[in-house]
Design an enzyme around this catalytic site. Structure first.
Site, short mmCIF file in Angstrom:
data_model
loop_
_atom_site.label_atom_id
_atom_site.label_comp_id
_atom_site.label_asym_id
_atom_site.label_seq_id
_atom_site.Cartn_x
_atom_site.Cartn_y
_atom_site.Cartn_z
N HIS A 36 -14.27 0.05 8.15
CA HIS A 36 -13.66 0.77 7.00
C HIS A 36 -12.44 0.51 7.36
O HIS A 36 -11.48 0.79 6.26
CB HIS A 36 -14.12 1.87 6.57
CG HIS A 36 -13.67 3.06 5.60
ND1 HIS A 36 -13.14 2.46 4.29
CD2 HIS A 36 -13.19 3.86 5.89
CE1 HIS A 36 -12.69 3.51 3.37
NE2 HIS A 36 -12.80 4.28 4.42
N HIS A 50 -17.75 3.04 7.73
CA HIS A 50 -17.85 4.03 6.32
C HIS A 50 -19.13 3.87 6.27
O HIS A 50 -20.28 3.20 6.79
CB HIS A 50 -17.31 3.97 5.42
CG HIS A 50 -17.04 4.82 4.06
ND1 HIS A 50 -18.12 5.60 3.74
CD2 HIS A 50 -16.25 5.49 3.79
CE1 HIS A 50 -17.83 6.31 2.71
NE2 HIS A 50 -16.80 6.75 3.24
N GLU A 86 -14.85 17.22 3.69
CA GLU A 86 -15.24 15.99 3.80
C GLU A 86 -15.87 16.25 5.13
O GLU A 86 -15.78 17.24 6.18
CB GLU A 86 -14.12 14.09 3.57
CG GLU A 86 -14.13 14.52 2.15
CD GLU A 86 -12.97 13.03 2.13
OE1 GLU A 86 -12.49 12.72 3.28
OE2 GLU A 86 -12.66 12.52 0.79
N LEU A 123 -3.89 8.05 4.32
CA LEU A 123 -3.39 8.61 3.27
C LEU A 123 -2.02 8.74 3.89
O LEU A 123 -1.15 9.22 3.64
CB LEU A 123 -3.90 8.59 1.56
CG LEU A 123 -4.73 7.82 1.11
CD1 LEU A 123 -5.25 7.99 -0.25
CD2 LEU A 123 -4.42 5.95 1.33
N GLN A 147 -10.54 6.68 -1.94
CA GLN A 147 -11.12 7.27 -3.57
C GLN A 147 -10.89 8.64 -2.51
O GLN A 147 -11.35 9.67 -3.71
CB GLN A 147 -12.53 7.34 -3.24
CG GLN A 147 -13.16 5.95 -4.12
CD GLN A 147 -14.29 5.66 -4.36
OE1 GLN A 147 -15.68 6.04 -3.26
NE2 GLN A 147 -14.95 4.17 -4.02
N GLY A 148 -11.60 9.57 -1.93
CA GLY A 148 -11.76 9.87 -0.98
C GLY A 148 -10.42 11.31 -1.40
O GLY A 148 -10.74 12.13 -1.63
N GLY A 149 -8.90 11.36 -1.06
CA GLY A 149 -8.00 12.07 -0.92
C GLY A 149 -6.81 11.86 0.10
O GLY A 149 -7.07 11.11 0.95
N LYS A 160 1.27 -10.87 -0.47
CA LYS A 160 0.10 -11.52 -0.43
C LYS A 160 -0.59 -11.86 -1.49
O LYS A 160 -0.93 -13.61 -1.92
CB LYS A 160 -1.19 -11.00 0.84
CG LYS A 160 -1.78 -12.94 0.99
CD LYS A 160 -2.83 -12.10 2.47
CE LYS A 160 -4.17 -12.83 2.57
NZ LYS A 160 -4.82 -12.54 3.58
N ASN A 167 -5.77 -1.93 0.10
CA ASN A 167 -6.49 -0.56 0.29
C ASN A 167 -6.35 0.68 -0.28
O ASN A 167 -6.98 1.60 -0.53
CB ASN A 167 -6.90 -0.61 1.69
CG ASN A 167 -8.49 -1.77 2.29
OD1 ASN A 167 -8.42 -2.31 1.86
ND2 ASN A 167 -8.02 -1.43 3.36
N ARG A 187 -11.09 7.90 13.01
CA ARG A 187 -9.90 8.85 12.13
C ARG A 187 -10.90 10.37 11.29
O ARG A 187 -11.51 9.91 11.10
CB ARG A 187 -9.95 7.65 10.83
CG ARG A 187 -8.94 8.19 10.27
CD ARG A 187 -8.61 7.09 9.02
NE ARG A 187 -9.63 6.99 8.10
CZ ARG A 187 -9.79 7.26 6.79
NH1 ARG A 187 -9.18 7.31 6.31
NH2 ARG A 187 -11.05 5.99 6.39
N GLY A 225 0.24 -0.73 -0.20
CA GLY A 225 -0.21 -0.52 -0.41
C GLY A 225 1.02 1.33 0.00
O GLY A 225 2.37 1.29 -0.46
N ARG A 280 -17.90 9.98 10.77
CA ARG A 280 -18.42 8.78 10.94
C ARG A 280 -19.05 7.46 11.36
O ARG A 280 -19.54 7.36 11.34
CB ARG A 280 -17.29 8.53 10.98
CG ARG A 280 -16.29 8.88 8.71
CD ARG A 280 -15.70 7.95 8.36
NE ARG A 280 -14.72 8.51 7.18
CZ ARG A 280 -13.77 8.66 6.20
NH1 ARG A 280 -13.38 7.07 6.23
NH2 ARG A 280 -13.89 9.22 5.05
#
Length: 525
Positions: A331, A228, A113, A372, A46-48, A34, A41, A366, A13, A274
């Protein structure tokens, strides 16, 4: 005899790739996955990436939002260090390639967001930020890096001094291979596949965290799991993630008759944290309602969200109706292997970064698009440590341990694990269901397992799932309050008197399923 690797990385990742790309070229680096490199993930994100780069924004605002979303369970030192580093990380990447979306003036486009007080979400390809970042980082990998796919690492190798000296892995043909390394890094992600509904890649089942726990590393905050709020939900199944950025652009959560479900629930309504939104959607679904994202307020939806549009098209959903059916699913794991800000664990020679690690950044919940960011930060910070570390050779001799012949234990199906966790240890928890789950998990006697080599890939995965399920269940039973991603209907309020800044630490001292836990005050207040 093959040389030891200088750095052995499990996972592919954003944290793993950021680390790999920044390591010195004279280091011998090996990445084990693996499955395939892009099965992670991060690739699905998607978000940023959240960073205070807007003219009206400041890292102090980002810090405040992170602490609020995390319900002040965060390690403030970690929050401030990572958040303050965010603008520089974004600037560095933006200067290297065309990763992020920009306006006609060449300025970064910033999205909003949930639980953010400013527009600060940097994104790429509309809603394909993770894919853009992973593809970019892969292009930066140097020729000192060896990549091996379809390798199932299942045990950490420790020497007599309890130093990690590599991993034991099963190859596709069933043979066992030892990989020796001076520095072993777990970047294996979280554990979303423990639940019936999830946004996670199908490989993300907690393997690295389970391996670390079995080896004796400290694992913490496992009760804090973010669900999520909005996964595409059709015919009783979740089909993919509908980014929080959709609500950031103006989508509204409604029932089949148009009732706005977040009215009067939270000051930020549909952009509430969330855990608040997930609990409310779950409540409506349990009461027999359907919940939808009303996207009719969003202009040019298919251009702004091409990946989401593609997911809907693939599943036969007509976006012309203006409503997307949604349900919450697992999520992100806020907990994980306890580390410092350089990724060091409680085992010498073993490091963890990304979602597999727990730095204290996320606290109990989170903040959107901080993950990220954490992966980029931890990859860079660990690279600095390893680039300057003295890489001495260590003997390959693993610590001797007693071996007792045993019969293979019987295991449940993956679906049985997922369904039981979703129902008893999911979005809403209580003592009765948690004790019922603990009793059920205990029946499989995984503590009797001494060696995994006789088990298949699928069986190993189920064993790791049971280890992680036990850690989550024990932690959720122990924390007698509700905070962030951990909601107890029998203890529905936060209890700052007994639980603020306190973490539940698990450490395995003997046997596969042993579980010794203690509570310790967080490092920073």
């Amino acid at each position: 005899m093959m040389k030891n690797d200088d750095v052995l990385i499990l996972g592919s990742g954003i944290a793993a790739l950021q680390l790999s790309s920044l390591l010195n070229k004279d280091l011998n680096v090996r990445i084990l996955t693996k499955e395939k490199m892009r099965t992670a993930n991060s690739y699905l994100a998607q978000g940023g990436i959240a960073a205070a780069v807007g003219t009206d924004d400041h890292p102090s605002k980002h810090v405040a939002d992170t602490l609020e979303a995390g319900r002040y369970h965060n390690n403030r030192e970690a929050v401030e260090e990572i958040i303050n580093a965010a603008p520089g990380l974004i600037k560095f990447i933006a200067e290297q390639g065309s990763v992020f979306d920009k306006n006609q003036n060449g300025e970064l486009l910033l999205g909003m967001e949930g639980a953010h007080s400013e527009k600060r979400i940097v994104h790429g390809g509309g809603d394909a930020t993770g894919k853009n970042m992973v593809e970019f980082l892969i292009t930066t990998l140097k020729d000192n890096i060896t990549i091996e796919e379809n390798v199932f690492a299942y045990e950490l190798l420790l020497n007599a001094e309890k130093r990690c000296i590599g991993v034991k892995a099963k190859m596709p043909d069933g043979t066992i291979k030892n990989y020796y390394s001076r520095n072993t890094i777990l970047a294996t992600g979280g554990c979303g596949q423990l639940f019936t509904y999830t946004s996670n890649a199908h490989t993300v089942s907690g393997d690295g965290i389970a391996m670390a726990y079995i080896a004796g590393a400290e694992v913490t905050d496992m009760e804090f799991i973010q669900f999520h709020p909005t996964l595409l939900y059709l015919n009783g199944e979740t089909k993919g993630l509908i980014s929080e950025a959709v609500r950031g652009e103006g989508a509204i959560l409604v029932t089949e008759d148009g009732t706005r479900i977040m009215e009067g629930v939270h000051p930020q309504k549909d952009l509430a944290p969330r855990h608040v939104v997930s609990q409310k959607i779950y409540e409506y679904l349990k009461n027999g309602h359907n919940v939808f994202l009303d996207i009719r307020n969003i202009e040019n939806f298919s251009q702004r969200f091409p990946s989401i549009t593609a997911i809907c098209d693939e599943n036969g959903l007509q976006l012309s109706d203006g409503k997307i059916p949604v349900a919450p699913g697992s999520h992100f794991l806020m907990g994980g292997i306890k580390t410092d800000l350089s990724g060091r664990t409680s085992i010498n020679g073993l490091y963890a970064i990304g979602e597999a690690a727990c730095t204290g950044l996320h606290g109990a919940n989170r903040l959107a698009s901080n993950s990220l960011l954490e992966g980029l930060y931890m990859g860079e910070k660990l690279s600095s440590w390893l680039n300057t570390a003295v890489n001495e050779d260590y003997p390959r001799l693993e610590a001797a341990r007693p071996y007792t012949p045993y019969e293979k234990v019987s295991l449940p199906t993956k679906q049985e694990i997922k369904n039981s966790m979703m129902e008893r240890v999911g979005i809403v928890r209580n003592e009765v269901n948690l004790k019922k789950q603990k009793t059920w998990l205990d029946t499989f006697n995984i503590h009797q397992i001494d060696d995994l080599k006789a088990y298949s890939f699928d069986e190993m995965t189920k064993i790791f799932m049971l280890v992680i399920a036990s850690l989550i269940t024990d932690s959720a039973l122990k924390r007698t309050e509700s905070r962030g991603g951990h909601f107890r209907s029998d203890y529905p309020m936060e209890d700052d008197q007994h639980w603020l800044k306190k973490s539940i630490i698990h450490k395995n001292s003997w046997g596969m399923g042993s579980n010794h836990e203690h509570v310790e005050t967080a490092l920073a207040t």
